[in-house]
Enzyme design. Sequence first.
Site, short mmCIF file in Angstrom:
data_model
loop_
_atom_site.label_atom_id
_atom_site.label_comp_id
_atom_site.label_asym_id
_atom_site.label_seq_id
_atom_site.Cartn_x
_atom_site.Cartn_y
_atom_site.Cartn_z
N GLY A 1 0.65 -1.33 -0.03
CA GLY A 1 -0.01 -0.11 0.06
C GLY A 1 0.80 1.28 0.02
N GLU B 1 4.20 3.97 6.37
CA GLU B 1 2.96 3.14 6.05
C GLU B 1 1.82 4.03 5.15
OE1 GLU B 1 1.67 0.51 5.47
OE2 GLU B 1 0.97 -0.41 7.32
N ASP B 2 1.10 3.14 4.72
CA ASP B 2 -0.06 3.90 3.86
C ASP B 2 -1.27 4.48 4.93
OD1 ASP B 2 -0.86 1.48 4.48
OD2 ASP B 2 -1.78 0.88 2.68
N ASP C 1 -5.03 1.60 10.24
CA ASP C 1 -6.60 1.50 10.40
C ASP C 1 -6.88 0.95 11.83
OD1 ASP C 1 -9.42 1.08 9.62
OD2 ASP C 1 -9.00 -1.06 8.85
N PHE D 1 -13.97 3.22 4.32
CA PHE D 1 -13.00 2.58 3.38
C PHE D 1 -12.41 3.44 2.40
CE2 PHE D 1 -11.22 -0.46 0.01
CZ PHE D 1 -10.54 -0.98 0.87
N VAL D 2 -11.12 3.71 2.14
CA VAL D 2 -10.61 4.64 1.01
C VAL D 2 -9.88 3.91 0.01
CG1 VAL D 2 -10.64 6.69 2.47
CG2 VAL D 2 -8.52 5.12 2.68
N ASP E 1 -5.67 -0.17 -2.24
CA ASP E 1 -6.36 -0.90 -2.98
C ASP E 1 -8.01 -1.42 -2.49
OD1 ASP E 1 -5.27 -2.95 -1.36
OD2 ASP E 1 -6.03 -4.41 -2.30
N ARG F 1 -5.30 0.90 -7.07
CA ARG F 1 -4.06 1.34 -6.51
C ARG F 1 -3.37 2.63 -7.44
NH1 ARG F 1 -2.09 -1.99 -2.24
NH2 ARG F 1 -2.50 -4.17 -2.62
P1 IMP Z 1 -4.16 -2.02 10.11
O1 IMP Z 1 -5.75 -2.34 10.40
O2 IMP Z 1 -3.94 -0.82 10.75
O3 IMP Z 1 -3.28 -3.21 10.60
O4 IMP Z 1 -4.11 -1.99 8.49
C1 IMP Z 1 -3.88 -2.85 7.84
C2 IMP Z 1 -3.75 -2.63 6.26
O5 IMP Z 1 -4.91 -2.71 5.84
C3 IMP Z 1 -3.08 -1.29 5.96
O6 IMP Z 1 -1.86 -1.00 6.04
C4 IMP Z 1 -3.80 -0.99 4.57
O7 IMP Z 1 -2.94 -1.77 3.65
C5 IMP Z 1 -5.01 -1.82 4.65
N1 IMP Z 1 -6.09 -0.84 4.82
C6 IMP Z 1 -6.73 -0.56 5.91
N2 IMP Z 1 -7.72 0.36 5.75
C7 IMP Z 1 -7.77 0.48 4.61
C8 IMP Z 1 -8.64 1.48 3.63
O8 IMP Z 1 -9.59 2.04 4.05
N3 IMP Z 1 -8.30 0.89 2.16
C9 IMP Z 1 -7.53 0.20 1.90
N4 IMP Z 1 -6.48 -0.44 2.66
C10 IMP Z 1 -6.74 -0.26 3.88
MG MG Z 2 -0.40 -1.25 4.17
#
Ligand code: IMP
Ligand code: MG
Length: 181
Positions: free
Chosen positions: A49, A103-104, A107, A156-157, A163, A169
């Site tokens: 991401g 990091e992108d 979440d 969700f984005v 993606d 992407r």
């Molecule tokens: P985490 O829940 O913080 O561990 O996020 C895990 C990964 O899920 C992130 O690094 C993103 O790659 C993906 N992710 C989380 N939220 C979104 C979203 O809104 N759109 C797309 N990918 C997401």
């Molecule tokens: Mg990621």
Amino acid sequence: MSSLVTLFDKTFEPFLPELLIQEKISELASLINNDYTGKKPLFIAILNGSFMFASDLFKQIDIEAEICFIKLASYKGTKSTGQVITAIGLDIDINDRHVIIIEDIIDTGKTLNQFLPQLQHQQPASLKIAVLLHKPEATIYPVPIDYCCFSIPNKFVLGYGLDYDGYGRNLKEIYQLKTVE
Ligand code: IMP
Ligand code: MG
């Protein structure tokens, strides 16, 4: 800004325009250039991401710095306790290095919350986190965020590296899941 994007069963609407994203990244890069002068930081970008964010951010870094890439995958099983696995590992020694994770999006926070201790274990000189997006309302696993471009609502984005089921992407701006009216 362009209009709606449909992928599979979902429709997304424009959320963060390209210019605003680039402005915020420039601001963030200035902070980092300032904070890390003479420290030769090592950026670790988390694939997939963050590849676009990492590229645009790194282009604005004008101090001596290195970048490398790792790939993490988080598997959400039937239970809420998921495991984060390292699909492509770190090939560089981070001991005594000033490390900045790229990091992108944060979440739930699970990915970085589970991965950070593995890095701390190698005793970097410092360890900070730069993220493009943060969803504060969704974050349940604590992650110390040092640099953040945008705090966004819990929706969700898509786009700019992020993606939906592998697609989207390549969009230059960030889209948000359209609420059904
Ligand atoms: P985490 O829940 O913080 O561990 O996020 C895990 C990964 O899920 C992130 O690094 C993103 O790659 C993906 N992710 C989380 N939220 C979104 C979203 O809104 N759109 C797309 N990918 C997401
Ligand atoms: Mg990621």
